[in-house]
Design a protein around this motif. Structure first.
Motif, short mmCIF file in Angstrom:
data_model
loop_
_atom_site.label_atom_id
_atom_site.label_comp_id
_atom_site.label_asym_id
_atom_site.label_seq_id
_atom_site.Cartn_x
_atom_site.Cartn_y
_atom_site.Cartn_z
N MET A 1 0.83 -1.19 0.00
CA MET A 1 0.00 0.00 0.00
C MET A 1 0.87 1.25 0.00
SD MET A 1 -3.06 0.89 -0.06
CE MET A 1 -4.17 2.18 0.31
N LYS A 2 2.03 1.15 0.68
CA LYS A 2 2.92 2.31 0.74
C LYS A 2 3.46 2.66 -0.64
CE LYS A 2 6.82 4.18 3.17
NZ LYS A 2 8.15 4.14 2.70
N ARG A 3 3.75 1.64 -1.45
CA ARG A 3 4.24 1.89 -2.80
C ARG A 3 3.21 2.62 -3.64
NH1 ARG A 3 7.12 -3.80 -4.39
NH2 ARG A 3 8.91 -3.54 -3.05
N VAL A 4 1.96 2.20 -3.51
CA VAL A 4 0.90 2.83 -4.29
C VAL A 4 0.73 4.29 -3.88
CG1 VAL A 4 -1.57 2.79 -4.79
CG2 VAL A 4 -0.30 0.65 -4.70
N LEU A 5 0.71 4.54 -2.58
CA LEU A 5 0.55 5.92 -2.12
C LEU A 5 1.75 6.79 -2.49
CD1 LEU A 5 -1.10 5.53 1.39
CD2 LEU A 5 -2.11 6.41 -0.71
N SER A 6 2.95 6.23 -2.41
CA SER A 6 4.13 7.02 -2.75
C SER A 6 4.19 7.32 -4.25
CB SER A 6 5.41 6.33 -2.30
OG SER A 6 5.61 5.14 -3.02
N ALA A 7 3.53 6.54 -5.06
CA ALA A 7 3.46 6.82 -6.49
C ALA A 7 2.23 7.66 -6.83
CB ALA A 7 3.42 5.52 -7.28
N LEU A 8 1.16 7.50 -6.07
CA LEU A 8 -0.10 8.18 -6.37
C LEU A 8 -0.06 9.68 -6.04
CD1 LEU A 8 -2.94 7.59 -7.42
CD2 LEU A 8 -3.65 7.26 -5.06
N ILE A 9 0.57 10.03 -4.95
CA ILE A 9 0.58 11.44 -4.54
C ILE A 9 1.29 12.33 -5.56
CG2 ILE A 9 1.43 13.04 -2.78
CD1 ILE A 9 0.77 10.82 -0.72
N PRO A 10 2.51 11.99 -6.01
CA PRO A 10 3.12 12.83 -7.05
C PRO A 10 2.35 12.82 -8.36
CG PRO A 10 4.74 11.34 -6.12
CD PRO A 10 3.42 10.96 -5.54
#
Length: 74
Positions: A1-10
């Motif tokens: 989930m952290k990978r998705v959020l770290s890619a989704l925000i930018p």
């Protein structure tokens, strides 16, 4: 989930900047050409489709970079 959020925000931030810029440019160009309201809305829809494609490309590249940077836990 952290990978998705770290890619989704930018991705969201970059896509929003791109969307505002391109939609304003589309509106100005079509207004300068005295396009009808239907043509203006059509141009905005086409612009949003382009922004959606760019958002997918940006997200996929961000995910790839994140996956390559952090090795998977085995």
């Amino acid at each position: 989930m952290k990978r998705v959020l770290s890619a989704l925000i930018p991705t969201i931030l970059i896509s929003e900047i791109i969307a505002i810029t391109l939609m304003a440019a589309t509106w100005v160009l079509l207004s300068a050409l005295h396009a009808s309201t239907g043509m203006l809305i059509g141009g905005e829809i086409v612009t949003m489709l382009g922004v959606a494609v760019l958002a997918v490309i940006i997200f996929r590249r961000a995910m790839r970079i994140d996956i390559e940077a952090v090795p998977a836990d085995d």
